[in-house]
Design a protein around this motif. Structure first.
Motif, PDB file in Angstrom:
ATOM      1  N   ASP A 148       0.866  -1.181   0.000  1.00 44.81           N
ATOM      2  CA  ASP A 148       0.000   0.000   0.000  1.00 44.81           C
ATOM      3  C   ASP A 148       0.901   1.229   0.000  1.00 44.81           C
ATOM      4  O   ASP A 148       1.192   1.800   1.053  1.00 44.81           O
ATOM      5  CB  ASP A 148      -0.879  -0.055   1.266  1.00 44.81           C
ATOM      6  N   ASN A 187      -3.548   5.361  -3.443  1.00 45.25           N
ATOM      7  CA  ASN A 187      -4.727   6.227  -3.334  1.00 45.25           C
ATOM      8  C   ASN A 187      -4.236   7.659  -3.536  1.00 45.25           C
ATOM      9  O   ASN A 187      -3.016   7.898  -3.555  1.00 45.25           O
ATOM     10  CB  ASN A 187      -5.468   6.006  -1.990  1.00 45.25           C
ATOM     11  N   LYS A 190      -9.616   2.017  -8.951  1.00 47.11           N
ATOM     12  CA  LYS A 190     -10.154   2.119  -7.589  1.00 47.11           C
ATOM     13  C   LYS A 190     -11.272   3.161  -7.594  1.00 47.11           C
ATOM     14  O   LYS A 190     -11.075   4.306  -8.025  1.00 47.11           O
ATOM     15  CB  LYS A 190      -9.036   2.549  -6.656  1.00 47.11           C
ATOM     16  N   PHE A 204     -11.548  -0.886   5.199  1.00 44.30           N
ATOM     17  CA  PHE A 204     -10.453  -0.186   5.883  1.00 44.30           C
ATOM     18  C   PHE A 204     -10.452  -0.563   7.364  1.00 44.30           C
ATOM     19  O   PHE A 204     -11.108   0.084   8.185  1.00 44.30           O
ATOM     20  CB  PHE A 204     -10.645   1.330   5.750  1.00 44.30           C
ATOM     21  N   ARG A 210      -8.800   2.158  10.078  1.00 46.61           N
ATOM     22  CA  ARG A 210      -9.594   3.369  10.357  1.00 46.61           C
ATOM     23  C   ARG A 210     -10.807   3.036  11.223  1.00 46.61           C
ATOM     24  O   ARG A 210     -11.278   3.895  11.980  1.00 46.61           O
ATOM     25  CB  ARG A 210     -10.019   4.038   9.046  1.00 46.61           C
ATOM     26  N   SER A 246      -5.951  -0.470   4.963  1.00 45.07           N
ATOM     27  CA  SER A 246      -5.737   0.333   6.159  1.00 45.07           C
ATOM     28  C   SER A 246      -5.161  -0.549   7.274  1.00 45.07           C
ATOM     29  O   SER A 246      -5.618  -0.543   8.407  1.00 45.07           O
ATOM     30  CB  SER A 246      -7.060   0.998   6.595  1.00 45.07           C
ATOM     31  N   ARG A 295      -2.470  -1.824   9.928  1.00 46.05           N
ATOM     32  CA  ARG A 295      -1.594  -1.087  10.847  1.00 46.05           C
ATOM     33  C   ARG A 295      -0.426  -1.894  11.402  1.00 46.05           C
ATOM     34  O   ARG A 295       0.515  -1.323  11.941  1.00 46.05           O
ATOM     35  CB  ARG A 295      -2.417  -0.580  12.035  1.00 46.05           C
ATOM     36  N   THR A 355      -3.266  -5.663   1.937  1.00 42.38           N
ATOM     37  CA  THR A 355      -2.377  -4.637   1.392  1.00 42.38           C
ATOM     38  C   THR A 355      -1.700  -3.912   2.544  1.00 42.38           C
ATOM     39  O   THR A 355      -2.367  -3.377   3.442  1.00 42.38           O
ATOM     40  CB  THR A 355      -3.101  -3.682   0.408  1.00 42.38           C
TER      41      THR A 355
HETATM   42  O1  G3P Z   1      -5.141   2.510   0.405  1.00 41.13           O
HETATM   43  C1  G3P Z   1      -6.200   2.487   1.283  1.00 41.13           C
HETATM   44  C2  G3P Z   1      -5.851   2.264   2.729  1.00 41.13           C
HETATM   45  O2  G3P Z   1      -5.002   1.181   2.876  1.00 41.13           O
HETATM   46  C3  G3P Z   1      -5.435   3.500   3.481  1.00 41.13           C
HETATM   47  O3  G3P Z   1      -4.920   3.214   4.734  1.00 41.13           O
HETATM   48  O4  G3P Z   1      -3.549   3.906   6.642  1.00 41.13           O
HETATM   49  O5  G3P Z   1      -4.635   5.668   5.237  1.00 41.13           O
HETATM   50  O6  G3P Z   1      -5.992   4.236   6.758  1.00 41.13           O
HETATM   51  P1  G3P Z   1      -4.777   4.323   5.914  1.00 41.13           P
END
Ligand code: G3P
Length: 215
Positions: A6, A28, A83, A129, A132, A164, A166, A183
């Motif tokens: 990612d 993104n 996307k 996600f 988040r 997303s 961690r 990812t």
């Molecule tokens: O690409 C989408 C996602 O993985 C974004 O992650 O860390 O910005 O919440 P984050």
């Protein structure tokens, strides 16, 4: 389970590719903004390095604009996955892009009903996600389990792409739940290589070997 990176950072991608575990990349607009260069050029370069699915996000808010941008992204490289955010307009765009045989990754998914709708309109991937959700004290990985269950029940072919992420425990839980893809930011992959017992064990092996071969 497939591993995607990612990131939009070429150096990080090049440094992790030799591990042989990277199956694709997700980007993104925020990740691309961090890189500073021309996003199209960078994403083309990523496709050439990875030779696997590379997600590039549309920024239009209306379905026609998303379709136009999506078709344009798809022309850039055969590995592009478009996307599209989970909105009413996004869902309309997925149906048209999927009919064009363009692979779509539906992003910004925060509940299982969204994942069900994305699968019904032919998304190739759904991106829930998890981090988040965890950030707002909601069970991110619980959402993955719900989506995996629903997709199994109806045999949907949409791949569950855990986003997303961690830390390594998200990877472990994603794999245990049977998610198709996780990812990971490069730092999360690096964290998998840091274990004090691995370091201590290796040090001891090398010390013992040196002692044994010295005799
Ligand atoms: O690409 C989408 C996602 O993985 C974004 O992650 O860390 O910005 O919440 P984050």
């Amino acid at each position: 389970m497939k591993f995607f990176l990612d990131t939009g950072n070429i150096k990080d991608i090049e440094s992790l590719m030799p591990l042989g575990i990277v199956d694709g990349v997700t980007t993104n607009p925020s990740l691309m903004a961090k890189e500073g260069g021309d996003p199209r050029k960078i994403i083309k370069q990523i496709c050439e390095i990875v030779k696997g699915p590379v997600s590039a996000e549309v920024v239009a808010l209306d379905a026609d604009g998303m379709i136009r941008e999506g078709r344009d992204w798809a022309k850039l490289d055969e590995h592009i996955v478009v996307k599209v955010p989970f909105t009413r307009e996004g869902v309309k765009a997925v149906k048209t892009l999927a009919a064009d045989r363009i692979k779509v990754n539906v992003t910004l998914c925060f509940q299982a009903a969204q994942a069900l709708i994305a699968a019904k309109v032919g998304a190739a991937y759904i991106s829930p996600f998890v981090g988040r959700l965890d950030d707002i004290a909601t069970d991110g990985m619980g959402l993955i389990q719900q989506i995996v269950d629903i997709y199994h029940a109806f045999d949907y072919k949409t791949e569950v792409l855990v986003a997303s992420v961690r830390g390594p425990m998200h990877i472990v839980e994603a794999a245990r739940m049977g998610a198709d893809v996780c990812t990971c930011p490069p730092a999360v992959i690096e964290a998998c290589f840091k274990h004090p017992l691995t370091d201590i064990g290796l040090e001891k092996f090398l010390k013992d070997w040196a002692a044994a071969t010295k005799k």
